[in-house]
Design a protein around this motif. Structure first.
Motif, PDB file in Angstrom:
ATOM      1  N   ILE A 193      -3.677  -5.753   7.047  1.00  0.00           N
ATOM      2  CA  ILE A 193      -2.671  -4.632   6.752  1.00  0.00           C
ATOM      3  C   ILE A 193      -1.977  -4.755   5.625  1.00  0.00           C
ATOM      4  O   ILE A 193      -1.971  -3.790   4.792  1.00  0.00           O
ATOM      5  N   ASP A 194      -1.380  -5.987   5.515  1.00  0.00           N
ATOM      6  CA  ASP A 194      -0.453  -6.068   4.136  1.00  0.00           C
ATOM      7  C   ASP A 194      -1.228  -5.991   2.754  1.00  0.00           C
ATOM      8  O   ASP A 194      -0.917  -5.467   1.822  1.00  0.00           O
ATOM      9  N   PHE A 195      -2.536  -6.273   3.056  1.00  0.00           N
ATOM     10  CA  PHE A 195      -3.532  -6.441   1.836  1.00  0.00           C
ATOM     11  C   PHE A 195      -4.076  -5.094   1.327  1.00  0.00           C
ATOM     12  O   PHE A 195      -4.251  -4.787   0.416  1.00  0.00           O
ATOM     13  N   CYS A 196      -4.400  -4.412   2.279  1.00  0.00           N
ATOM     14  CA  CYS A 196      -5.011  -2.987   2.189  1.00  0.00           C
ATOM     15  C   CYS A 196      -3.989  -1.660   2.290  1.00  0.00           C
ATOM     16  O   CYS A 196      -4.499  -0.660   1.559  1.00  0.00           O
ATOM     17  N   ILE A 197      -2.957  -2.030   3.147  1.00  0.00           N
ATOM     18  CA  ILE A 197      -2.188  -0.568   3.206  1.00  0.00           C
ATOM     19  C   ILE A 197      -1.003  -0.680   2.418  1.00  0.00           C
ATOM     20  O   ILE A 197      -0.132  -1.637   2.400  1.00  0.00           O
ATOM     21  N   PRO A 198      -0.757   0.266   1.678  1.00  0.00           N
ATOM     22  CA  PRO A 198       0.567   0.593   0.706  1.00  0.00           C
ATOM     23  C   PRO A 198       1.679   0.333   1.734  1.00  0.00           C
ATOM     24  O   PRO A 198       1.806   0.634   2.775  1.00  0.00           O
ATOM     25  N   ARG A 199       2.778  -0.431   1.100  1.00  0.00           N
ATOM     26  CA  ARG A 199       3.966  -0.975   1.768  1.00  0.00           C
ATOM     27  C   ARG A 199       4.666   0.465   2.521  1.00  0.00           C
ATOM     28  O   ARG A 199       5.308   0.301   3.433  1.00  0.00           O
ATOM     29  N   SER A 200       4.733   1.693   1.624  1.00  0.00           N
ATOM     30  CA  SER A 200       5.554   2.598   2.285  1.00  0.00           C
ATOM     31  C   SER A 200       4.904   3.112   3.530  1.00  0.00           C
ATOM     32  O   SER A 200       5.564   3.634   4.431  1.00  0.00           O
ATOM     33  N   ARG A 201       3.592   3.242   3.576  1.00  0.00           N
ATOM     34  CA  ARG A 201       2.747   3.506   4.927  1.00  0.00           C
ATOM     35  C   ARG A 201       3.037   2.674   5.977  1.00  0.00           C
ATOM     36  O   ARG A 201       3.201   2.863   7.254  1.00  0.00           O
ATOM     37  N   LEU A 208      -0.035  -3.239  -6.058  1.00  0.00           N
ATOM     38  CA  LEU A 208      -0.895  -2.022  -5.859  1.00  0.00           C
ATOM     39  C   LEU A 208      -2.106  -2.344  -4.904  1.00  0.00           C
ATOM     40  O   LEU A 208      -2.441  -3.728  -5.087  1.00  0.00           O
ATOM     41  N   CYS A 209      -2.211  -1.732  -3.839  1.00  0.00           N
ATOM     42  CA  CYS A 209      -3.232  -1.923  -2.787  1.00  0.00           C
ATOM     43  C   CYS A 209      -4.587  -1.218  -3.310  1.00  0.00           C
ATOM     44  O   CYS A 209      -4.928  -0.053  -3.161  1.00  0.00           O
ATOM     45  N   LYS A 210      -5.483  -2.139  -4.019  1.00  0.00           N
ATOM     46  CA  LYS A 210      -6.796  -1.491  -4.655  1.00  0.00           C
ATOM     47  C   LYS A 210      -7.667  -1.283  -3.444  1.00  0.00           C
ATOM     48  O   LYS A 210      -8.677  -0.278  -3.553  1.00  0.00           O
ATOM     49  N   MET A 211      -7.573  -1.900  -2.355  1.00  0.00           N
ATOM     50  CA  MET A 211      -8.337  -1.553  -1.049  1.00  0.00           C
ATOM     51  C   MET A 211      -8.068  -0.015  -0.808  1.00  0.00           C
ATOM     52  O   MET A 211      -9.214   0.495  -0.272  1.00  0.00           O
ATOM     53  N   ASP A 212      -7.012   0.302  -0.508  1.00  0.00           N
ATOM     54  CA  ASP A 212      -6.776   1.671  -0.205  1.00  0.00           C
ATOM     55  C   ASP A 212      -7.459   2.656  -1.082  1.00  0.00           C
ATOM     56  O   ASP A 212      -7.363   3.844  -0.696  1.00  0.00           O
ATOM     57  N   LEU A 213      -7.626   2.427  -2.291  1.00  0.00           N
ATOM     58  CA  LEU A 213      -8.346   3.420  -3.236  1.00  0.00           C
ATOM     59  C   LEU A 213      -9.795   3.438  -3.234  1.00  0.00           C
ATOM     60  O   LEU A 213     -10.196   4.362  -3.778  1.00  0.00           O
ATOM     61  N   LYS A 214     -10.324   2.665  -2.378  1.00  0.00           N
ATOM     62  CA  LYS A 214     -11.579   2.813  -2.197  1.00  0.00           C
ATOM     63  C   LYS A 214     -12.173   4.263  -1.319  1.00  0.00           C
ATOM     64  O   LYS A 214     -11.514   4.643  -0.386  1.00  0.00           O
ATOM     65  N   THR A 215     -12.935   4.663  -1.794  1.00  0.00           N
ATOM     66  CA  THR A 215     -13.694   6.050  -1.274  1.00  0.00           C
ATOM     67  C   THR A 215     -14.729   5.838  -0.258  1.00  0.00           C
ATOM     68  O   THR A 215     -15.336   6.532   0.522  1.00  0.00           O
TER      69      THR A 215
END
Length: 309
Positions: A64-72, A128-135
């Protein structure tokens, strides 16, 4: 609040957690470079069993910490407190799980390990969570593997472009790692690193709006703070290591002679490659991670993800 305290407050994890999985075999400045080289030797329990599966389990707990932005994450925690239970965090865990490649050769476990060591040990938070930017979960991360930041002693901001390689062979892993990161270190912001600069500018998330707005100025060309952004590197090389045993003499403090010579050889290999890539003048945090089997760590992490081996 001072900037150094601010950085530590943002970083997640504790150094003692790292020590549960690794022996740190010293930190040394690699001769004639600005690399801080350290060996994280996978530990054994009291029954002589290596901690591969335990490490994979801990890494999974951090997705979660690695993939999801802190604000979420903060929003989910707020909603869970209001509603009772942990439903929203559980949904984020499942969302994070689905972002990982289903591949026995994926290097994303190495990227997650680098994230863990940078945050828990060096107190350098991911911004920056780059994993969250994957489509698509079948799409690997492009550009650098991770983006972390810290503050220098003179009050400037240092961005750490992260690169990790999890290979069977140490020299091949080192060569591939420095080949990948060198263009980003050498770039002035208008070459290979341009896309990552823009991603940070547009997606930086420190969890607190005030901190995010302050940090983003360092990644914006038209802001004076851009002059105070220092580019650094963070590298992790994990590799299979034959005869991986407890590295210490019976006294528990003195390194085995064979291990000491191996550490020196790995450090020399890093020095040679850094010089060959002409990046000796950059600050680089380098994690050398010998493992009983790099593939076994991949497989154990994939098992936690529920991926077929």
């Amino acid at each position: 609040m001072s900037t150094s305290v601010e950085s530590e407050a943002l970083a997640r994890g504790l150094e003692k957690q790292v020590r549960s999985y690794f022996h740190l075999l010293g930190e040394q400045q690699v001769l004639d470079t600005r690399v801080r080289f350290r060996v994280h030797w996978l530990a054994f329990d009291a029954n002589g069993r290596d901690r591969t599966k335990a490490l994979a389990n801990h890494l999974y707990a951090r997705i979660i910490d690695f993939c999801i932005p802190r604000s979420r994450i903060l929003e989910a925690q707020f909603l869970d407190r209001q509603e009772g239970g942990n439903a929203h965090l559980s949904m984020l865990q499942e969302e994070a799980r689905t972002l990982f490649l289903n591949s026995t050769k994926s290097g994303e476990g190495g990227e997650l390990l680098l994230f863990f060591l940078l945050e828990a040990e060096l107190k350098l938070p991911q911004i920056l969570c780059k994993m969250d930017l994957k489509t698509s979960p079948e799409m690997p991360i492009h550009g650098v593997d991770g983006v972390h930041a810290g503050w220098t002693d003179d009050g400037k901001v240092a961005v750490y472009w992260g690169e990790s390689k999890l290979y069977e062979d140490a020299p091949a892993a080192m060569s591939a790692c420095f080949k990948s990161i060198a263009p980003f270190l050498l770039d002035d912001g208008f070459g290979p690193a341009r896309k990552d600069f823009l991603l940070v500018r547009d997606n930086l998330d420190a969890g607190e709006r005030e901190i995010s707005l302050r940090l983003v100025k360092y990644f914006t060309d038209d802001e004076p703070e851009r002059l105070d952004l220092e580019i650094r590197g963070a590298c992790l090389v994990g590799f299979s290591h034959d005869s991986h045993v407890d590295p210490f003499e019976p006294d528990g403090e003195t390194l085995l002679e064979e291990v000491s010579s191996q550490v020196d050889a790995w450090a020399a290999g890093v020095q040679t490659r850094v010089k060959n890539r002409k990046i000796s003048n950059f600050e680089i945090e380098f994690f050398c991670v010998p493992l009983p089997s790099a593939q076994r760590l991949r497989d154990a992490f994939n098992e936690k993800l529920g991926h077929a081996s």
